[in-house]
Structure formats: C-alpha cells, structure tokens
Design a protein around this motif. Structure first.
Motif, PDB file in Angstrom:
ATOM      1  N   PRO A  36       0.812  -1.225   0.000  1.00 57.84           N
ATOM      2  CA  PRO A  36       0.000   0.000   0.000  1.00 57.84           C
ATOM      3  C   PRO A  36       0.843   1.271   0.000  1.00 57.84           C
ATOM      4  O   PRO A  36       0.432   2.288  -0.563  1.00 57.84           O
ATOM      5  N   ASN A  88      -4.539   0.373   5.606  1.00 56.60           N
ATOM      6  CA  ASN A  88      -4.730  -0.964   5.040  1.00 56.60           C
ATOM      7  C   ASN A  88      -4.387  -2.084   6.011  1.00 56.60           C
ATOM      8  O   ASN A  88      -5.085  -3.092   6.070  1.00 56.60           O
ATOM      9  N   TYR A  91      -7.289  -2.239   8.612  1.00 58.98           N
ATOM     10  CA  TYR A  91      -8.647  -2.132   8.092  1.00 58.98           C
ATOM     11  C   TYR A  91      -9.549  -3.191   8.737  1.00 58.98           C
ATOM     12  O   TYR A  91      -9.177  -4.366   8.823  1.00 58.98           O
ATOM     13  N   ARG A 147      -7.185   0.332  -1.271  1.00 57.07           N
ATOM     14  CA  ARG A 147      -7.751  -0.847  -0.599  1.00 57.07           C
ATOM     15  C   ARG A 147      -8.100  -1.928  -1.608  1.00 57.07           C
ATOM     16  O   ARG A 147      -7.852  -3.111  -1.384  1.00 57.07           O
ATOM     17  N   TYR A 150      -4.858  -3.447  -2.730  1.00 54.93           N
ATOM     18  CA  TYR A 150      -4.317  -4.259  -1.638  1.00 54.93           C
ATOM     19  C   TYR A 150      -5.047  -5.602  -1.572  1.00 54.93           C
ATOM     20  O   TYR A 150      -4.420  -6.656  -1.455  1.00 54.93           O
TER      21      TYR A 150
END
Length: 170
Positions: A36, A88, A91, A147, A150
């Motif tokens: 990320p 990330n 999350y 996101r 990722y």
C-alpha cells in the motif's frame, strides 16, 4: 528565520510518521506494508502533480526538491503513503459496512482537518481553485483504490476458496 513554523512542521511530520510506521507496522508485516505504501505513492504522484500543474493547489514552502517538483514531497510521497499503509494494515475487514465507512471517514477526516489547519495558518499549502471537500473526496477515493489494489494483491489471504497449504508451488 523565515518559514520556521513550516520547517518545524515538515520535519516533525517526517519524525512522527516514521515513528508511527516503526510502532504500528509489525516486523512480520513489513513486506506486506510495502504494497500500500508504494501503490499510494504512485497515486499521489499522478494526482499530486496534476492538481499542482493545473493550478488548483500551490505549495509555497517545500523542504525538498524545490526546483524539480512543485508538489509537496513530504506529504505526497511519505506522509500520505505511510498513513495509507496503516489504514490498510488495520482495516476492519470482518466488520459491518457501517464500521468500514466510519473507518474511511475517520482516516480521511483527520488528514483533511490537518490540511485545513495548514492552509489557514502556514505557507505549506495554498488552495487556489480547490476546497477542503475536494481533498476529503480525493483522499477517500485514493484510500478506496488503494484498498481495492491491496485486496487484489493479497487475494489469497482474503479468499476462503484456496487453503494456504494448496499454494505450495507458488
């Protein structure tokens, strides 16, 4: 000394961001954290240069690369990518949609709020044809894109279809 506040903020941003990375990126996830970070750098490189070259935002005081790049190296290439990395890594994947939306809102709001303060009280950033809500929206979108990337990059970790032991030849 001219721009003492701006220089202090930029150096502090480097120190605080580096400390956040050291403290909150577990050693066993350093390789994972690079994805990320580097991806956000690509996004901010493109969008950061675009908004500066189109005259939407100006960075009157920059610590690095003053003659080669009109965007803010500190924020576009280090602080935002580092914060996106933490976003990330932590999350709330298994939580409901409301918690996920609050997570996005929290992260983008903090950055936007700090940017508003920088616009009002420093010479680090100047809105020319830009407003805080464009920052909020673009941050939200770039966090979302990051996101998605990722999740795609680590799709085997997010998929229950393939057990981890069946991926021995990869």
């Amino acid at each position: 000394m001219a721009h003492k506040v701006e220089k202090t903020i930029l150096i502090s941003s480097w120190v605080v961001t580096l400390l956040l990375l050291i403290l909150f990126v577990p050693r066993e996830r350093v390789r994972e954290a690079q994805i990320p970070f580097l991806f956000k750098q690509v996004i901010t490189w493109f969008f950061g240069l675009f908004v500066v070259e189109k005259g939407l935002i100006e960075y009157p005081y920059r610590l690095f690369f003053k003659k080669s790049n009109k965007s803010s190296f500190t924020f576009e290439y280090f602080v935002y990518p580092a914060l996106c990395t933490l976003f990330n890594l932590y999350y709330p994947e298994k939580r409901n949609a409301l918690i996920k939306a609050i997570y996005y809102f929290f992260h983008t709001s903090i950055i936007t709020f700090l940017e508003i303060i920088a616009v009002k009280y420093t010479k680090l950033i100047r809105y020319k044809k830009w407003t805080w809500y464009w920052s909020f929206i673009t941050l939200w979108i770039t966090y979302y894109i990051s996101r998605v990337y990722y999740r795609w990059f680590y799709k085997n970790q997010f998929s229950n279809a393939l057990p981890s032991s069946s991926n021995q030849n990869a």
